[in-house]
Design a protein around this motif. Structure first.
Motif, short mmCIF file in Angstrom:
data_model
loop_
_atom_site.label_atom_id
_atom_site.label_comp_id
_atom_site.label_asym_id
_atom_site.label_seq_id
_atom_site.Cartn_x
_atom_site.Cartn_y
_atom_site.Cartn_z
N PHE A 157 -14.71 -16.08 4.25
CA PHE A 157 -13.78 -16.40 5.34
C PHE A 157 -12.37 -16.63 4.81
CE2 PHE A 157 -11.57 -19.65 7.84
CZ PHE A 157 -11.51 -19.02 9.07
N ILE A 158 -12.24 -17.46 3.78
CA ILE A 158 -10.90 -17.72 3.26
C ILE A 158 -10.37 -16.53 2.48
CG2 ILE A 158 -11.25 -20.22 3.24
CD1 ILE A 158 -11.58 -20.06 0.20
N TYR A 159 -11.26 -15.77 1.86
CA TYR A 159 -10.82 -14.58 1.11
C TYR A 159 -10.19 -13.56 2.05
CZ TYR A 159 -10.91 -10.50 -1.97
OH TYR A 159 -10.55 -9.41 -2.72
N TRP A 160 -10.81 -13.32 3.21
CA TRP A 160 -10.29 -12.30 4.12
C TRP A 160 -8.92 -12.69 4.66
CZ3 TRP A 160 -11.69 -7.71 3.50
CH2 TRP A 160 -13.01 -7.34 3.32
N TRP A 161 -8.69 -13.98 4.88
CA TRP A 161 -7.36 -14.41 5.33
C TRP A 161 -6.31 -14.08 4.28
CZ3 TRP A 161 -5.29 -15.10 9.74
CH2 TRP A 161 -6.00 -15.64 10.82
N GLU A 162 -6.57 -14.44 3.04
CA GLU A 162 -5.58 -14.18 1.98
C GLU A 162 -5.44 -12.69 1.72
OE1 GLU A 162 -2.84 -14.79 -1.24
OE2 GLU A 162 -3.35 -15.78 0.66
N TRP A 163 -6.55 -11.97 1.72
CA TRP A 163 -6.48 -10.52 1.50
C TRP A 163 -5.67 -9.86 2.62
CZ3 TRP A 163 -8.08 -6.15 4.20
CH2 TRP A 163 -8.05 -4.94 3.49
N GLY A 164 -5.89 -10.26 3.86
CA GLY A 164 -5.13 -9.71 4.98
C GLY A 164 -3.65 -10.01 4.85
N HIS A 165 -3.33 -11.22 4.40
CA HIS A 165 -1.93 -11.60 4.21
C HIS A 165 -1.26 -10.71 3.16
CE1 HIS A 165 1.57 -14.14 4.19
NE2 HIS A 165 1.38 -14.56 2.95
N ARG A 166 -1.94 -10.51 2.05
CA ARG A 166 -1.38 -9.66 0.99
C ARG A 166 -1.31 -8.20 1.43
NH1 ARG A 166 -3.40 -11.79 -4.94
NH2 ARG A 166 -3.29 -14.04 -4.52
N GLN A 167 -2.34 -7.76 2.16
CA GLN A 167 -2.35 -6.36 2.59
C GLN A 167 -1.21 -6.07 3.56
OE1 GLN A 167 -4.33 -4.62 0.98
NE2 GLN A 167 -4.59 -2.65 2.01
N LEU A 168 -0.95 -7.02 4.45
CA LEU A 168 0.16 -6.85 5.38
C LEU A 168 1.48 -6.82 4.61
CD1 LEU A 168 1.18 -6.59 8.24
CD2 LEU A 168 1.06 -9.09 8.47
N GLY A 169 1.59 -7.63 3.56
CA GLY A 169 2.78 -7.60 2.73
C GLY A 169 2.98 -6.25 2.06
N ARG A 170 1.89 -5.65 1.56
CA ARG A 170 1.98 -4.31 0.97
C ARG A 170 2.44 -3.29 2.00
NH1 ARG A 170 -2.92 -6.31 -1.49
NH2 ARG A 170 -2.71 -6.39 -3.77
N PHE A 171 1.88 -3.39 3.20
CA PHE A 171 2.24 -2.42 4.25
C PHE A 171 3.72 -2.54 4.61
CE2 PHE A 171 2.77 -1.28 8.74
CZ PHE A 171 2.34 0.05 8.68
N ILE A 172 4.21 -3.78 4.72
CA ILE A 172 5.62 -3.98 5.05
C ILE A 172 6.51 -3.37 3.97
CG2 ILE A 172 7.44 -5.72 5.31
CD1 ILE A 172 5.33 -7.51 6.65
N GLY A 173 6.13 -3.59 2.71
CA GLY A 173 6.91 -3.02 1.61
C GLY A 173 6.97 -1.51 1.67
N LEU A 174 5.83 -0.87 1.91
CA LEU A 174 5.79 0.60 1.99
C LEU A 174 6.54 1.10 3.23
CD1 LEU A 174 2.08 1.22 0.93
CD2 LEU A 174 4.14 1.68 -0.43
N PHE A 175 6.39 0.39 4.34
CA PHE A 175 7.06 0.78 5.57
C PHE A 175 8.57 0.71 5.41
CE2 PHE A 175 8.76 -0.19 9.83
CZ PHE A 175 8.23 0.89 10.55
#
Length: 357
Positions: free
Chosen positions: A95-113
């Motif tokens: 549960f806590i892993y998916w929150w942090e992973w989602g946060h980092r993944q969104l950060g990667r997407f923003i950077g690429l976008f």
């Protein structure tokens, strides 16, 4: 007396590049979502669940039972698990892993976008080189924000730590605000003015935006030190409007009270809210006096209303001892006020200035 447009190049650029505006507004929206997700990551205690910084390979989550076991073993070696979450089940870790992973993944997407949009603008020469240079600097700011995010996480993995350092969380939040504000400002600058208006209240708009940043930073210290979970009464703190100096400055060295002493951290955030509301009202009164019915006065009215709503929501969040929904709403509304403050200042600087004939 004549009225002269102060920024004719801005108007020309705005009319020719609606695609750039859409890209910037989309970036701003993604950053806003990122800030809310980051708040949820913090409030659910998920931020230290991933103990490594792998910008590329970290984009893939665990896909097998063995991979999950390996990630869980890494977390169980962290101080947070050993001191706070010992005995946690794998399901709770996921549960806590998916929150942090989602946060980092969104950060990667923003950077690429952002990077993709920047390359389109730069390679097709859609803006003058000075504006492209500004966009490049904004990209560096975004990259720096990601680096600060990892430095923040690393501070929570030090021996004896169960959470990230309040100062580093505050830096992470503040730099997110700086990038968010820069994107909003650029997008607003490229958006055509709907009507001509006199430029009034520039100094007040700048001071108001500065105070908004200060209050966000103070809020970051409250979040980092978990000061919102103490002194859950209002308007009094522990039965007084102001706790005694022995409480506010109980720690040593003296300066650490401003970041680690929950009493002083929360008191400063309360005072910041009062000052911000007073400044918004003063700015609104001034614009209504010198330019009633102007766009600036209308924006100042909206900002004052948002600041008042944010203050009320902050009180509710405190009295309810920071439930997840209230904490997220408080953080989201705070950045909505910041966005409005940026738009207000940008439009004020873009306005028309009366000049003598």
């Amino acid at each position: 007396m004549t009225i002269a447009l102060e920024h004719p190049r801005q108007a020309a650029a705005a009319s020719g590049h609606p695609g750039i505006r859409r890209w910037l507004w989309a970036t701003a929206f993604l950053v806003f979502v990122m800030i809310v997700v980051g708040g949820a990551t913090r409030l659910t205690g998920s931020g230290l669940s991933i103990t490594e910084w792998r910008p590329v390979t970290g984009a893939l989550p665990p896909l097998t039972d063995a991979a999950w076991a390996l990630e869980f073993d890494k977390y169980r070696a962290s101080p947070q698990y050993q001191l706070l979450n010992a005995g946690m089940a794998l399901a709770d870790f996921k549960f806590i892993y998916w929150w942090e992973w989602g946060h980092r993944q969104l950060g990667r997407f923003i950077g690429l976008f952002y990077l993709a949009g920047f390359f389109v603008v730069a390679l097709r020469r859609l803006l003058p080189w000075r504006q492209v240079a500004v966009l490049f600097g904004m990209g560096l700011l975004l990259g720096l924000q990601g680096t600060i995010g990892w430095i923040m996480v690393a501070s929570g993995l030090e021996p004896g730590m169960v959470a990230v350092a309040p100062v580093k969380l505050t830096l992470h939040l503040t730099f997110a605000g700086l990038f968010f504000a820069s994107v909003i400002a650029f997008a607003t600058w490229l958006t055509p003015l709907r009507r001509l208006e006199a430029r009034q209240g520039g100094a007040g708009a700048r001071f108001l935006l500065l105070m908004l940043f200060v209050q966000i930073a103070l809020g970051g210290l409250v979040a980092g030190s978990k000061a919102g979970f103490t002194f859950n009464t209002w308007p009094l703190m522990d039965g007084a409007l102001m706790p005694p100096p022995s409480t506010l400055f109980a720690g040593t060295p003296f300066w650490e009270n401003f970041v680690d002493n929950v009493a002083l951290v929360q008191f400063n955030h309360r005072i910041g809210a009062y000052l911000l509301l007073a400044l918004a009202l003063w700015h609104l009164a001034g614009l209504r006096r010198v330019a009633p019915g102007s766009g600036g006065a209308k924006r100042a009215t909206a900002i004052t209303g948002l600041v008042l709503a944010q203050s009320a929501l902050g009180i509710v969040t405190l009295l309810l001892v920071v439930p997840l929904w209230a904490g997220l709403a408080h953080q989201a509304l705070g950045f909505a006020v910041l966005a409005m403050g940026v738009v207000h200042l940008t439009r004020t600087e873009q306005g028309l200035r009366p000049e003598s004939a």
